[in-house]
Design a protein around this motif. Structure first.
Motif, PDB file in Angstrom:
ATOM      1  N   THR A 195       0.564  -1.253  -0.376  1.00  0.00           N
ATOM      2  CA  THR A 195      -0.177   0.179   0.158  1.00  0.00           C
ATOM      3  C   THR A 195       1.054   1.305  -0.518  1.00  0.00           C
ATOM      4  O   THR A 195      -0.034   2.381   0.597  1.00  0.00           O
TER       5      THR A 195
ATOM      6  N   TYR B  88      -9.954   8.857   0.349  1.00  0.00           N
ATOM      7  CA  TYR B  88      -8.867   9.501   1.525  1.00  0.00           C
ATOM      8  C   TYR B  88      -8.134   8.949  -0.047  1.00  0.00           C
ATOM      9  O   TYR B  88      -7.066   9.618   0.394  1.00  0.00           O
TER      10      TYR B  88
ATOM     11  N   ILE C 291      -3.961   8.856   0.266  1.00  0.00           N
ATOM     12  CA  ILE C 291      -3.190   7.807   0.349  1.00  0.00           C
ATOM     13  C   ILE C 291      -2.434   7.521  -0.543  1.00  0.00           C
ATOM     14  O   ILE C 291      -0.693   7.276  -0.726  1.00  0.00           O
TER      15      ILE C 291
ATOM     16  N   ARG D 267       1.273   9.890  -0.714  1.00  0.00           N
ATOM     17  CA  ARG D 267       1.650   9.689   0.679  1.00  0.00           C
ATOM     18  C   ARG D 267       3.494  10.301   1.014  1.00  0.00           C
ATOM     19  O   ARG D 267       3.578  10.406   0.361  1.00  0.00           O
TER      20      ARG D 267
END
Length: 292
Positions: A102, A130, A134, A137
């Motif tokens: 992720t 979101y 995400i 980041r």
């Protein structure tokens, strides 16, 4: 007059001898021996509710900090066997259910882990609002700027500086320093009472930081077995710890059961179970400390 003539002749003779001796000297001056490279420094600190394992990698040294990725999750010990690194820290986020990343990972200019390829992430209705955050980041980067290696901590969508080539990147987050960006990176939503990392709770944590002179500081804060499962460190306190270590830029890495460190043949795990035993969780990606 004769005395003056003899004095002049003497001075001329001395000048010629000096000139001849100068011509006889070696044309190159021996260089001063190169000072030995600064070593890596490891220390362990006992904090009020946790134990911090800290590794300092000096700037402009023969050591590099680079990412590594496993097709299937592995312990830091297995990574150590494969890469023969001096030290290994757990790094990016992943989904334990499908073992897919992720977090973005770039190695030698090639994207080797793409969170957009994780269907459990991109198709999760609870994360839809979101997703843009995400996928943008914070990440730890290594650049090659001419012949100089430089490190930085920046958002994924940030371009490389002019004259620099992005070599490696390890995504995670949130940024810890110069400020904590939990909401901006989609980890915390106070309106909906969402806190994906339990940011204000004590837990095992891992982080990486960069000092003013370009040195790298890697930290794995473990729970204290003598205190129990309620030990560890919250993210705001982790940011404060990094600041006390001279760090100016820092980011959080995967924590909790993933927090782990291998250094010179010894492995440290961050999370403990109810009996106080270390939890040895395999991870998807790591940061390696190795000689260049």
């Amino acid at each position: 007059m004769r005395k003056i003539w003899l004095l002049g002749l003497t001075l001329v003779t001395l000048a010629m001898v000096l000139w001849f001796n100068m011509r006889s000297l070696p044309t190159s001056i021996p260089t001063v021996a190169t000072l030995p490279a600064k070593p890596i420094r490891y220390e362990q600190r006992t904090l009020p509710q946790s134990i911090a394992n800290i590794l300092f990698i000096p700037a402009n040294s023969r050591f590099l900090v680079t990412p590594a990725l496993s097709q299937k999750v592995d312990t830091v010990e297995k990574f150590a066997q494969k890469y023969k690194a001096i030290a290994i820290f757990n790094a990016g986020f992943f989904d334990p259910a499908n073992q897919k990343t992720t977090s973005y990972v770039i190695i030698q200019g090639k994207l080797v882990a793409d969170p957009k390829q994780n269907e459990r992430l991109v198709n999760n209705p609870n994360l839809k609002s979101y997703l843009g955050q995400i996928l943008n980041r914070t990440e730890f980067r290594r650049y090659l700027c001419g012949q100089t290696v430089k490190y930085d901590i920046t958002l994924h969508n940030q371009s490389a500086p002019a004259g620099c080539q992005l070599v490696d990147a390890m995504g995670a987050g949130p940024q810890l320093l110069p400020e904590l960006t939990l909401a901006e990176e989609g980890f915390v939503d106070n309106t909906n009472k969402r806190d994906a990392l339990g940011s204000n709770q004590r837990n095992a944590r891992t982080a990486v930081g960069i000092t003013h002179d370009g040195s790298i500081v890697l930290v794995m804060v473990a729970q204290n077995p003598s205190i129990g499962g309620n030990s560890g460190i919250p993210l705001p306190a982790l940011a404060d710890l990094m600041k006390t270590l001279g760090v100016e830029k820092a980011m959080n890495l995967d924590g909790g059961s993933s927090s782990s460190l291998y250094y010179k043949g010894k492995t440290f795990y961050g999370k403990i179970d109810l009996e106080g035993n270390s939890i040895k969780r395999p991870v998807k990606s790591v940061l390696l400390v190795r000689e260049n």
